[in-house]
Scaffold this motif. Structure first.
Motif, short mmCIF file in Angstrom:
data_model
loop_
_atom_site.label_atom_id
_atom_site.label_comp_id
_atom_site.label_asym_id
_atom_site.label_seq_id
_atom_site.Cartn_x
_atom_site.Cartn_y
_atom_site.Cartn_z
N THR A 7 58.58 32.80 34.73
CA THR A 7 59.43 33.77 35.42
C THR A 7 59.38 35.12 34.73
N LYS A 8 59.38 35.11 33.40
CA LYS A 8 59.32 36.36 32.64
C LYS A 8 58.00 37.08 32.88
N ALA A 9 56.92 36.30 32.92
CA ALA A 9 55.60 36.90 33.15
C ALA A 9 55.54 37.52 34.54
N GLU A 10 56.08 36.83 35.54
CA GLU A 10 56.08 37.36 36.88
C GLU A 10 56.94 38.62 36.97
N SER A 11 58.04 38.65 36.22
CA SER A 11 58.89 39.84 36.22
C SER A 11 58.14 41.03 35.65
N LEU A 12 57.36 40.79 34.60
CA LEU A 12 56.56 41.86 34.02
C LEU A 12 55.51 42.35 35.00
N LEU A 13 54.91 41.42 35.76
CA LEU A 13 53.93 41.81 36.76
C LEU A 13 54.53 42.69 37.84
N GLN A 14 55.79 42.41 38.18
CA GLN A 14 56.46 43.22 39.19
C GLN A 14 56.58 44.67 38.76
N LEU A 15 56.64 44.91 37.46
CA LEU A 15 56.82 46.26 36.94
C LEU A 15 55.53 47.08 37.00
N LEU A 16 54.40 46.39 37.14
CA LEU A 16 53.13 47.11 37.19
C LEU A 16 53.02 47.88 38.50
N PRO A 17 52.48 49.09 38.47
CA PRO A 17 52.25 49.84 39.71
C PRO A 17 51.27 49.08 40.62
N LEU A 18 51.40 49.27 41.91
CA LEU A 18 50.54 48.59 42.88
C LEU A 18 49.07 48.89 42.61
N GLU A 19 48.77 50.14 42.28
CA GLU A 19 47.37 50.52 42.04
C GLU A 19 46.77 49.73 40.88
N VAL A 20 47.58 49.46 39.85
CA VAL A 20 47.10 48.70 38.71
C VAL A 20 46.80 47.27 39.13
N ILE A 24 43.18 45.36 39.03
CA ILE A 24 42.97 44.07 38.37
C ILE A 24 42.19 43.15 39.30
N MET A 25 42.60 43.11 40.57
CA MET A 25 41.94 42.23 41.54
C MET A 25 40.52 42.70 41.83
N SER A 31 35.60 33.96 42.46
CA SER A 31 36.31 32.71 42.13
C SER A 31 37.58 33.01 41.34
N SER A 32 37.53 34.00 40.46
CA SER A 32 38.72 34.37 39.69
C SER A 32 39.78 35.00 40.59
N TYR A 47 47.04 40.35 48.36
CA TYR A 47 45.87 39.81 49.04
C TYR A 47 46.11 39.72 50.55
N LYS A 48 47.33 39.34 50.94
CA LYS A 48 47.64 39.21 52.36
C LYS A 48 47.49 40.55 53.08
N SER A 49 47.84 41.62 52.43
CA SER A 49 47.78 42.92 53.09
C SER A 49 46.45 43.64 52.90
N ASP A 50 45.80 43.45 51.73
CA ASP A 50 44.59 44.20 51.42
C ASP A 50 43.41 43.31 51.09
N GLY A 51 43.45 42.04 51.49
CA GLY A 51 42.40 41.10 51.11
C GLY A 51 41.01 41.52 51.55
N GLY A 52 40.90 42.04 52.78
CA GLY A 52 39.58 42.45 53.27
C GLY A 52 38.96 43.55 52.44
N ILE A 53 39.78 44.53 52.06
CA ILE A 53 39.29 45.65 51.24
C ILE A 53 38.86 45.15 49.87
N ILE A 54 39.68 44.28 49.29
CA ILE A 54 39.40 43.78 47.94
C ILE A 54 38.13 42.93 47.93
#
Length: 416
Positions: A7-20, A24-25, A31-32, A47-54
């Motif tokens: 939960t703590k790790a996910e909370s930290l991920l939430q703080l990252l800007p969307l561009e970051v 990462i993706m 496969s990763s 991924y649901k919103s930008d999966g095609g671009i990624i």
């Protein structure tokens, strides 16, 4: 405790800007990427919103300039008419080859896919096959170089350049596209009205037309690659044939030989890789060789245009005969622009020398077909004249075809 850490790790991920998060993706392999968005809901939402671009970006990064060829191969594997070749006449197949070629094989108008068309399964298929191409292209080049270079002082053989690698890899794509579209020899019906006639006339114009969407120097390189693959396949399948010889009648020996000669056309390059890594074990190969339900005879045993190895059919007719060709090749240079023209010049000099300078023709070596000009000049000084000198040799001259005369002007039909 584990759930709290997650939960703590996910909370930290939430703080990252969307561009970051997107970056990462974008910097993962395919496969990763799948592992990431299936284990973290924040990345799954992206991924649901930008999966095609990624996925498109990851695929483009993995394939680079080969993405158009990979798209063409993907389309060839799904051409709806391939599974029903027997119901089409040669002229109908030529029409379908043109439709496919104009959409996917024009190198001045490369095919592309919209971002919504990119899926995980598509990306995995394209990237997986390209990895196989990279593997076998490297093996082919290393074996070819080891045969051509003499190093009495033990000097290392210069590694293939980026343009040599690209040239050979592109030829593998040409071969794979052609075997996917036309794996069987095309027949146009009985060659006689006699009731005793059991043979059919081959009308290979669809195959010939398809290969004229590629270059004549790629056609020559494909011949060399075919010999390399045959040698590789034979080394594995011979073990099976030896086993068949001790187990059964002579017809099984013949079928074992057919397996060797047609394995690539039937199974493709990834089928050859299956031989290398053991995916197709000896029992599997033996079973195929012994299976009388498999008719090997209509399958091709080569994946290049063998009747015009000189490549004169890529030249424009001169006068009223398809046998006589102008040695001007401006139309080919416009159709197939080259980053490095070593292979092109090698072919061009060969076809000029064949009739107009036979001593130089005999001095050329088939093993250097895919080399850059610098490698050829360094290893065999004076063998290959400069581009300007070759063009001067061709000025005002013609090429006269001998054994093979095509039925149509391929350049005119394709439009170059």
């Amino acid at each position: 405790m584990a759930s709290q850490t997650k939960t703590k790790a996910e909370s930290l991920l939430q703080l990252l800007p969307l561009e970051v998060k997107q970056n990462i993706m974008l910097n993962l392999d395919i496969s990763s990427l799948y592992a990431l968005f299936t284990t973290c809901r924040h990345f799954y939402n992206i991924y649901k919103s930008d999966g095609g671009i990624i996925i498109r970006e990851i695929t483009t990064n993995a394939l680079g300039d080969f993405l158009p060829s990979a798209i063409a191969l993907y389309a060839a594997r799904r051409a709806e008419w391939v599974t029903e070749l027997h119901v089409y006449s040669p002229s109908q197949l030529v029409d379908r080859i043109h439709r496919f070629g104009r959409k996917y094989l024009d190198r001045n108008n490369r095919p592309s896919l919209d971002r919504q068309d990119f899926s995980l399964s598509l990306a995995e298929e394209l990237i997986s096959f390209h990895s196989t191409v990279e593997k076998f292209a490297l093996q082919f080049m290393e074996e070819s170089l080891s045969e051509m270079f003499l190093n009495p002082r033990g000097r290392p053989i210069p590694k293939p350049t980026s343009t040599e690698i690209s040239r050979v890899q592109l030829t593998f794509y040409c071969m794979e596209i052609s075997r996917e579209l036309l794996p069987y020899k095309i027949s146009s019906g009985s060659d006689s009205d006699s009731e005793d006639s059991e043979h059919e006339m081959d009308d290979e114009r669809p195959w010939e037309m398809l290969w004229h969407y590629f270059t004549p120097w790629e056609n020559r390189i494909a011949e060399s690659i075919t010999k390399f693959l045959d040698k590789f396949i034979d080394g594995v399948v011979t073990q099976v044939i030896d086993g068949i010889v001790t187990q059964g009648p002579i017809e099984l020996i013949e079928r074992g030989t057919m397996v060797t000669g047609h394995w690539y056309i039937l199974m493709g390059l990834q089928g050859v890789e299956g031989l290398a890594d053991g995916s197709f074990d000896l029992e599997f190969i033996s079973r195929i060789a012994a299976d009388k339900r498999i008719d090997w005879s209509p399958l091709r045993h080569i994946s290049y245009f063998s009747h015009a190895m000189s490549g004169f059919t890529w030249l424009r007719p001169a006068g009223g005969s398809l046998r006589v060709r102008s040695l001007n090749m401006d139309h080919l240079l416009a159709r197939f622009p080259q980053e490095e023209n070593g292979a092109c010049d090698n072919w061009y000099f060969t076809i000029i020398s064949e009739q107009h300078n036979p001593e130089a023709y005999l001095s050329l070596l088939s093993g250097i077909l895919w080399w850059d000009r610098d490698r050829t000049n360094a290893q065999y000084p004076g063998v290959l004249p400069s581009t300007a000198e070759i063009q001067d040799m061709a000025e005002g001259k013609e090429y006269i075809g001998r054994e093979f005369v095509p039925e149509v002007d391929y350049c005119k039909e394709i439009g170059y």
